[in-house]
Motif scaffolding. Structure first.
Motif, PDB file in Angstrom:
ATOM      1  N   GLY A  50       0.789  -1.220   0.000  1.00  0.00           N
ATOM      2  CA  GLY A  50       0.000   0.000   0.000  1.00  0.00           C
ATOM      3  C   GLY A  50       0.819   1.266   0.000  1.00  0.00           C
ATOM      4  O   GLY A  50       0.354   2.309  -0.458  1.00  0.00           O
ATOM      5  N   SER A  51       2.038   1.218   0.507  1.00  0.00           N
ATOM      6  CA  SER A  51       2.854   2.427   0.587  1.00  0.00           C
ATOM      7  C   SER A  51       4.119   2.362  -0.248  1.00  0.00           C
ATOM      8  O   SER A  51       4.782   3.382  -0.444  1.00  0.00           O
ATOM      9  N   LEU A  52       4.482   1.176  -0.739  1.00  0.00           N
ATOM     10  CA  LEU A  52       5.739   1.009  -1.457  1.00  0.00           C
ATOM     11  C   LEU A  52       5.474   0.582  -2.896  1.00  0.00           C
ATOM     12  O   LEU A  52       4.624  -0.277  -3.151  1.00  0.00           O
ATOM     13  N   PRO A  53       6.213   1.133  -3.863  1.00  0.00           N
ATOM     14  CA  PRO A  53       6.006   0.790  -5.276  1.00  0.00           C
ATOM     15  C   PRO A  53       6.653  -0.542  -5.622  1.00  0.00           C
ATOM     16  O   PRO A  53       7.294  -1.191  -4.783  1.00  0.00           O
ATOM     17  N   LEU A  54       6.511  -0.948  -6.879  1.00  0.00           N
ATOM     18  CA  LEU A  54       7.028  -2.236  -7.346  1.00  0.00           C
ATOM     19  C   LEU A  54       8.541  -2.190  -7.498  1.00  0.00           C
ATOM     20  O   LEU A  54       9.074  -1.606  -8.440  1.00  0.00           O
ATOM     21  N   ASP A  55       9.242  -2.830  -6.567  1.00  0.00           N
ATOM     22  CA  ASP A  55      10.689  -2.985  -6.619  1.00  0.00           C
ATOM     23  C   ASP A  55      11.028  -4.468  -6.666  1.00  0.00           C
ATOM     24  O   ASP A  55      10.185  -5.330  -6.362  1.00  0.00           O
ATOM     25  N   VAL A  56      12.280  -4.776  -7.023  1.00  0.00           N
ATOM     26  CA  VAL A  56      12.755  -6.156  -7.067  1.00  0.00           C
ATOM     27  C   VAL A  56      13.268  -6.547  -5.680  1.00  0.00           C
ATOM     28  O   VAL A  56      14.044  -5.802  -5.060  1.00  0.00           O
ATOM     29  N   TYR A  57      12.846  -7.724  -5.225  1.00  0.00           N
ATOM     30  CA  TYR A  57      13.265  -8.258  -3.931  1.00  0.00           C
ATOM     31  C   TYR A  57      13.893  -9.633  -4.123  1.00  0.00           C
ATOM     32  O   TYR A  57      13.501 -10.386  -5.018  1.00  0.00           O
ATOM     33  N   VAL A  58      14.850  -9.952  -3.273  1.00  0.00           N
ATOM     34  CA  VAL A  58      15.441 -11.287  -3.227  1.00  0.00           C
ATOM     35  C   VAL A  58      15.431 -11.730  -1.769  1.00  0.00           C
ATOM     36  O   VAL A  58      16.062 -11.093  -0.913  1.00  0.00           O
ATOM     37  N   ASP A  59      14.673 -12.792  -1.481  1.00  0.00           N
ATOM     38  CA  ASP A  59      14.562 -13.318  -0.117  1.00  0.00           C
ATOM     39  C   ASP A  59      14.261 -12.214   0.889  1.00  0.00           C
ATOM     40  O   ASP A  59      14.857 -12.130   1.977  1.00  0.00           O
ATOM     41  N   GLY A  60      13.338 -11.337   0.533  1.00  0.00           N
ATOM     42  CA  GLY A  60      12.910 -10.278   1.433  1.00  0.00           C
ATOM     43  C   GLY A  60      13.750  -9.025   1.408  1.00  0.00           C
ATOM     44  O   GLY A  60      13.395  -8.021   2.051  1.00  0.00           O
ATOM     45  N   HIS A  61      14.863  -9.045   0.675  1.00  0.00           N
ATOM     46  CA  HIS A  61      15.766  -7.891   0.616  1.00  0.00           C
ATOM     47  C   HIS A  61      15.526  -7.123  -0.675  1.00  0.00           C
ATOM     48  O   HIS A  61      15.580  -7.693  -1.760  1.00  0.00           O
ATOM     49  N   ARG A  62      15.260  -5.825  -0.582  1.00  0.00           N
ATOM     50  CA  ARG A  62      14.998  -4.992  -1.757  1.00  0.00           C
ATOM     51  C   ARG A  62      16.307  -4.625  -2.445  1.00  0.00           C
ATOM     52  O   ARG A  62      17.234  -4.143  -1.790  1.00  0.00           O
ATOM     53  N   ILE A  63      16.379  -4.830  -3.775  1.00  0.00           N
ATOM     54  CA  ILE A  63      17.645  -4.596  -4.480  1.00  0.00           C
ATOM     55  C   ILE A  63      17.547  -3.500  -5.535  1.00  0.00           C
ATOM     56  O   ILE A  63      18.538  -3.193  -6.192  1.00  0.00           O
ATOM     57  N   THR A  64      16.360  -2.907  -5.746  1.00  0.00           N
ATOM     58  CA  THR A  64      16.224  -1.764  -6.649  1.00  0.00           C
ATOM     59  C   THR A  64      15.721  -0.567  -5.855  1.00  0.00           C
ATOM     60  O   THR A  64      15.298  -0.704  -4.697  1.00  0.00           O
ATOM     61  N   THR A  75       9.319   8.273  -2.307  1.00  0.00           N
ATOM     62  CA  THR A  75       9.376   8.971  -1.026  1.00  0.00           C
ATOM     63  C   THR A  75       9.802  10.425  -1.183  1.00  0.00           C
ATOM     64  O   THR A  75       9.604  11.233  -0.272  1.00  0.00           O
ATOM     65  N   ALA A  76      10.357  10.772  -2.343  1.00  0.00           N
ATOM     66  CA  ALA A  76      10.747  12.159  -2.599  1.00  0.00           C
ATOM     67  C   ALA A  76       9.601  12.958  -3.223  1.00  0.00           C
ATOM     68  O   ALA A  76       9.780  14.131  -3.557  1.00  0.00           O
ATOM     69  N   HIS A  77       8.431  12.327  -3.393  1.00  0.00           N
ATOM     70  CA  HIS A  77       7.276  12.994  -3.995  1.00  0.00           C
ATOM     71  C   HIS A  77       6.029  12.787  -3.140  1.00  0.00           C
ATOM     72  O   HIS A  77       5.935  11.818  -2.361  1.00  0.00           O
ATOM     73  N   GLU A  78       5.087  13.672  -3.316  1.00  0.00           N
ATOM     74  CA  GLU A  78       3.763  13.476  -2.745  1.00  0.00           C
ATOM     75  C   GLU A  78       3.069  12.383  -3.559  1.00  0.00           C
ATOM     76  O   GLU A  78       3.113  12.390  -4.795  1.00  0.00           O
ATOM     77  N   VAL A  79       2.444  11.440  -2.895  1.00  0.00           N
ATOM     78  CA  VAL A  79       1.769  10.330  -3.581  1.00  0.00           C
ATOM     79  C   VAL A  79       0.404  10.138  -2.933  1.00  0.00           C
ATOM     80  O   VAL A  79       0.254  10.275  -1.708  1.00  0.00           O
ATOM     81  N   SER A  80      -0.585   9.816  -3.754  1.00  0.00           N
ATOM     82  CA  SER A  80      -1.934   9.604  -3.228  1.00  0.00           C
ATOM     83  C   SER A  80      -1.968   8.421  -2.274  1.00  0.00           C
ATOM     84  O   SER A  80      -1.169   7.502  -2.361  1.00  0.00           O
ATOM     85  N   GLU A  81      -2.935   8.452  -1.384  1.00  0.00           N
ATOM     86  CA  GLU A  81      -3.159   7.339  -0.460  1.00  0.00           C
ATOM     87  C   GLU A  81      -4.156   6.378  -1.077  1.00  0.00           C
ATOM     88  O   GLU A  81      -5.164   6.796  -1.651  1.00  0.00           O
ATOM     89  N   ARG A  82      -3.885   5.081  -0.964  1.00  0.00           N
ATOM     90  CA  ARG A  82      -4.763   4.052  -1.539  1.00  0.00           C
ATOM     91  C   ARG A  82      -5.526   3.326  -0.430  1.00  0.00           C
ATOM     92  O   ARG A  82      -4.919   2.847   0.534  1.00  0.00           O
ATOM     93  N   ARG A  83      -6.837   3.230  -0.589  1.00  0.00           N
ATOM     94  CA  ARG A  83      -7.679   2.539   0.398  1.00  0.00           C
ATOM     95  C   ARG A  83      -8.552   1.512  -0.317  1.00  0.00           C
ATOM     96  O   ARG A  83      -9.149   1.809  -1.359  1.00  0.00           O
ATOM     97  N   VAL A  84      -8.661   0.321   0.236  1.00  0.00           N
ATOM     98  CA  VAL A  84      -9.589  -0.677  -0.294  1.00  0.00           C
ATOM     99  C   VAL A  84     -10.978  -0.374   0.258  1.00  0.00           C
ATOM    100  O   VAL A  84     -11.168  -0.265   1.471  1.00  0.00           O
ATOM    101  N   VAL A  85     -11.944  -0.215  -0.632  1.00  0.00           N
ATOM    102  CA  VAL A  85     -13.328   0.062  -0.244  1.00  0.00           C
ATOM    103  C   VAL A  85     -14.221  -1.006  -0.859  1.00  0.00           C
ATOM    104  O   VAL A  85     -13.826  -1.712  -1.794  1.00  0.00           O
ATOM    105  N   SER A  86     -15.419  -1.138  -0.345  1.00  0.00           N
ATOM    106  CA  SER A  86     -16.349  -2.135  -0.891  1.00  0.00           C
ATOM    107  C   SER A  86     -17.766  -1.578  -0.869  1.00  0.00           C
ATOM    108  O   SER A  86     -18.088  -0.655  -0.113  1.00  0.00           O
ATOM    109  N   TRP A  87     -18.623  -2.162  -1.722  1.00  0.00           N
ATOM    110  CA  TRP A  87     -20.015  -1.755  -1.798  1.00  0.00           C
ATOM    111  C   TRP A  87     -20.826  -2.888  -2.404  1.00  0.00           C
ATOM    112  O   TRP A  87     -20.264  -3.869  -2.912  1.00  0.00           O
ATOM    113  N   GLN A  88     -22.134  -2.768  -2.346  1.00  0.00           N
ATOM    114  CA  GLN A  88     -23.013  -3.765  -2.950  1.00  0.00           C
ATOM    115  C   GLN A  88     -23.513  -3.275  -4.291  1.00  0.00           C
ATOM    116  O   GLN A  88     -23.946  -2.137  -4.431  1.00  0.00           O
TER     117      GLN A  88
END
Length: 662
Positions: free
Chosen positions: A369-383, A390-403
């Motif tokens: 929800g707060s981190l973009p798509l980066d490459v990870y190896v065994d839990g360690h981020r490598i990109t 984090t150097a920019h303002e970014v919108s907040e994402r919320r999961v919502v539901s309705w009928q």
């Protein structure tokens, strides 16, 4: 002193953000190769670069040049060779060819020269060669073109893929010639050519795997590459020593086979997938083990109500990827159906997994929800894409539901500014994903079609609905729009709008909707079926199912979802087509479409455009010359985003439309 307020990404910055793909972890888990896609504005192209990352030293090395780049990296079994695919020009055409780099001396050589380029490939287990797929040469077609011009016999002139093998030592020796002056080189006839393995002109090979001992290859194939033949996928065994090809009988599963195949570590079995039930593309798939010695088929009792993707069969079990609502997980499955978590968790979206032979080292692309798509190896981020966000303002994402109207629970992702005030009414935009079997996720945007962050900065809130048919919610949910396309989807979208209006923070008088592909079709439905919206944008969308059916390259898609052909059931085609309701259309509509789109051909755009003009609705059609179903040029993405931004700001805020014309 107060911190300076961060700014949002510009459209150009958003287009230029790198994306990652093509992960390949070495068999021992010690190194990872991955592809970074960059933007080359000067040449108006996306450039893919292959990187190699060492887990021990935590150092990365650029493998490919910035001239042609590379993609689809893969390691040899001993980890001493890294292969990748790069574009090579031949007679004015660029074709994908295979290159292999030695980890010992860093030397890279081109090892294929296929006239039509190559498809998927695999190292032989001994590392001495590479198996790859490429089209069979057709001399008759070549002679016909020379004698009569460029003619196509539809549904006859297929370029079928078959299996080849190239010896790496021979390829290296041939490349050594170029270290000598031309006058001293040996005859060109010594050039090392790839060897044809499967000599069957009636088969189009889709996917294959090589046994650990290198003696057997299993592959899936259809009679042709025509999408109509998807119901005739079958499995075959190729004996490397005898060259014999044997059809593997799968009994009642015939006609529902998918392309995925993966050998067991002992080479005695392989896993494949098949569609369940009637085999329609929105059904679940199931994992099946084929025992080569006995021909016995063993179904795995996997308790997952979703479509599964096989990563590999490792010593620790079969590694799969699947989507659970707005999460994407990686797990291992044993033959008894028991599951072990590899990368899971609420809010985790993991893509593109690659695993070591023992199944314990894993590389993947992950967002939350707060981190973009980066490459990870065994839990360690490598990109380092996270640092850019984090150097920019970014919108907040919320999961919502309705009928929805029929009581179905619908989820979506709501994008709001960091200083969101729920007591305030915001203008609302709806961005509808394509597919339909895909989804929107609550992670930072990397959308290169719709400027979501710029919309947020301008004062909108944005809803991304996971309408019926979306992946992640089970087979029954994916089947809800069977014979109900557009109508049920529209209800899911409009009830999502109503739920936000009812919550008190969406302005009912200032709502717009947009989408690409299936999202474009739903947006087209919104413009003709409804007066709820102030503005609409239709990207590569279907406007008339009959027009679509007779022009598209995937006719079974239509029959699977609508249930029949338009000749036998014209009513279902009528009620689900946006053009049926054109007389009641009233919403200003932007239409964007590529003129080379074979998936949703251009006549769909012209039909909607002319219909809207005839009933007096403001509309503008933009045709992108040379573009297929999606944009593969940064200039096009930039234009698409600027046009949409200007269109909605004009019709909802009254901004001048000058910027729309670029």
């Amino acid at each position: 002193m107060q911190d300076e307020k961060l700014r949002y990404f510009s459209i150009e910055e958003m287009v230029a953000l790198p994306t990652y793909m093509g992960l390949a972890i070495s068999p021992d888990g010690g190194k990872v190769a991955y592809v970074e896609r960059l933007t080359d504005w000067d040449k108006n192209r996306y450039l893919d670069l292959v990187w190699s990352y060492d887990k021990t030293s935590r150092q990365r090395v650029l493998v490919t040049s910035d001239k042609n780049g590379g993609s689809r990296p893969q390691w040899s079994l001993d980890g001493q060779q890294l292969a990748y695919v790069s574009s090579v020009e031949d007679d004015g055409e660029h074709k994908p060819q295979l290159f292999v780099r030695s980890e010992e001396d860093g030397r890279t050589v081109q090892v294929t020269t296929s006239k039509d380029g190559i498809g998927s490939y695999l190292f032989s287990p001994d590392g001495c060669g590479v198996y790859f797929l490429s089209q069979r040469p057709n001399e008759a077609l070549k002679k016909r073109k020379e004698g009569y011009g460029d003619i196509e016999y539809v549904d006859v002139d297929y370029g079928r893929q078959t299996l080849y093998y190239v010896d790496l030592e021979n390829a290296r020796q041939y490349n050594d010639r170029f270290s000598m002056p031309k006058s001293l080189r040996e005859d060109e006839g010594n050039r090392a050519e790839a060897r044809l393995c499967v000599d069957r002109s009636d088969l189009h090979i889709l996917e294959f795997d090589v046994s650990p001992d290198g003696q057997t290859i299993v592959f899936s194939a259809a009679p042709s590459p025509n999408f109509e033949d998807m119901s005739q996928y079958a499995l075959y065994r190729f004996d490397v020593a005898t060259k014999e090809v044997v059809h593997l009988h799968t009994g009642q599963l015939e006609g529902r086979i998918e392309g995925q195949v993966a050998f067991s570590p002992d080479g005695e079995s392989f896993v494949f997938t098949h569609r369940t039930g009637d085999g329609k593309m929105f059904r679940n798939n199931a994992l099946v083990i084929y025992h080569l010695l006995s021909g016995e088929i063993q179904s795995l009792p996997v308790d997952i109500d979703e479509q599964l993707s096989v990563v590999a069969w490792t010593e620790a079990g079969i590694v799969i990827q699947w989507q659970n609502r707005t999460n994407r997980w990686i797990e291992r499955i044993e033959l008894d159906g028991s599951r072990t978590s590899v990368v899971t968790g609420d809010g985790v979206q993991a893509f593109g997994a690659s695993v070591s032979l023992d199944g314990h080292a894993v590389a993947y692309i992950q967002s939350t929800g707060s981190l973009p798509l980066d490459v990870y190896v065994d839990g360690h981020r490598i990109t380092d894409l996270q640092e850019r966000y984090t150097a920019h303002e970014v919108s907040e994402r919320r999961v919502v539901s309705w009928q929805s109207r029929d009581g179905s629970e619908i989820e979506g992702v709501l994008c709001v500014p960091g200083d969101f005030d729920s007591s305030k009414r915001y203008p609302l935009l709806v961005v509808v994903h394509g597919g339909p079997t895909w989804a929107s996720f609550p992670s930072p945007t990397q959308d290169k079609y719709y400027p979501i962050e710029q919309f947020i900065e301008r004062g909108f809130i944005v809803l991304l609905p996971n309408y019926r048919g979306s992946s992640g919610y089970g087979e029954a949910f994916r089947a809800l729009n069977e014979r109900n396309l557009g109508i049920g989807d529209y209800e899911d979208v409009v009830t999502g709008v109503e739920s936000l209006v009812h919550a008190g923070f969406a302005d009912p008088e200032r709502v717009g909707v947009m989408g690409w592909s299936q999202g474009g079709y739903i947006s087209a439905f919104c413009t003709t079926f409804s007066r709820r919206f102030r503005a609409v944008s239709v990207g590569a969308g279907i406007s008339n199912w009959v027009t679509y059916y007779v022009n598209t390259d995937i006719h079974p898609f239509t029959r699977h979802y609508l249930g029949d052909t338009p000749w036998r059931d014209p009513e279902v085609y009528r009620k689900t087509s946006p053009m049926t309701y054109i007389e009641q259309a009233a919403t200003p509509t932007l239409i964007q479409h590529g003129d080379k789109d074979s998936r949703v051909p251009l006549p769909n755009a012209f039909e909607l455009y002319q219909g809207l003009k005839d009933v007096g609705v403001e509309t503008q059609l933009v045709v992108f010359k040379g573009m297929q179903h999606g944009s593969d040029k940064p200039g096009w993405n930039r234009a698409i985003m600027h046009q949409n931004y200007a269109w909605f700001c004009h019709h909802i805020f009254g901004d001048p439309l000058d910027a729309f014309w670029l």
